[in-house]
Write an enzyme that holds these catalytic residues in place. Sequence first.
Site, short mmCIF file in Angstrom:
data_model
loop_
_atom_site.label_atom_id
_atom_site.label_comp_id
_atom_site.label_asym_id
_atom_site.label_seq_id
_atom_site.Cartn_x
_atom_site.Cartn_y
_atom_site.Cartn_z
N ASP A 1 -36.64 -5.19 15.28
CA ASP A 1 -35.78 -4.01 15.21
C ASP A 1 -34.36 -4.40 15.66
OD1 ASP A 1 -34.96 -1.41 14.90
OD2 ASP A 1 -35.84 -0.71 16.80
N HIS B 1 -33.70 -0.10 12.95
CA HIS B 1 -34.05 1.23 12.43
C HIS B 1 -32.85 2.16 12.35
CE1 HIS B 1 -34.60 2.51 16.74
NE2 HIS B 1 -34.23 3.67 16.25
N SER C 1 -30.89 4.73 20.68
CA SER C 1 -31.31 3.54 19.94
C SER C 1 -30.14 2.69 19.52
CB SER C 1 -32.06 3.94 18.67
OG SER C 1 -33.40 4.13 18.98
#
Length: 287
Positions: free
Chosen positions: A135, A85, A233
């Site tokens: 992801d 992402h 992230s």
Amino acid sequence: MKCIQTETVLCYIFLSFYIATGQDGMLQKPEAQQSGHRIVGGHDAQPGELPFQVAIQRKFYFGSGSFHWCGGSIIDSEHVLTAGHCVFGLPTAELIVYAGVLNNSWQTAQENRVVRHVTEVFLHEEFDIDTYINDIAVLQVSPGFPTDNPDVKAIPLREDIAPEGLACTVSGWGLLGDPEETKPQILQVVALPFITHDTCRHIYRNYTDGSIELGMNCAGYLEGGKDACNGDSGGPLQCGGLLTGVVSWGEKCALPNYPGVYSDVAYYKDWIAQQLARSRTKFIFRM
Ligand code: ARG
């Protein structure tokens, strides 16, 4: 806030202003809202403590400079592992990687800083932006990372399933807490126990906005208080010196009974190896 491929230059102009006013560009799992983050509970990392950690930044559309976007980990001399992402829908040329730094400001010169352009993005073919399944992404940088820099080193990948409770760390430049939503300039690190896929799936069993699917594992305390948060992230969950997870999502940050969710590096080991092989082949043909 994010710009996807089909959107126009206007979006980027807006984004540059948005960032310039001190807002954040972090991606969030759509269902998990931005409000209510708790203190992540970490501390400043020490020089050379996490030489595999990189900051993935996005270049300003106009002028020089860049803003923090995601974390990542150096996995070999010319590749970084990050979350899918973090790169989904973004032009490769917009990404820039900072290695060997504790301070992630593009304006702060640091002795061992290494800045690299991203030359290729290998996003998992079955990454799903709604569920965050798969992801994961490999970035190729150019030129390769130096071999003689003590603050820039690859981390080996975990190939087995980590045991429950294994001591890990997660690190990054993501939010420290809410409502201030402060972003640290110095890399933060926090120690956390590993939670296996099966246990985590059970913990999240009644959660309606997401589920623990194959390829996901977790880390954290059931009482909360220590976690990754937005902006972390793509960064490393390191356990026993091995890269074990990639920061992916969570329900807010550091809440009790909602440990942070990671892409499971061991689960993706074959996929990662394939991307490295593809990348090297492309590199040969480019020469
Ligand atoms: N998706 C977030 C990001 O883009 C990371 C969220 C991690 N959240 C957590 N509670 N561990 O930075």
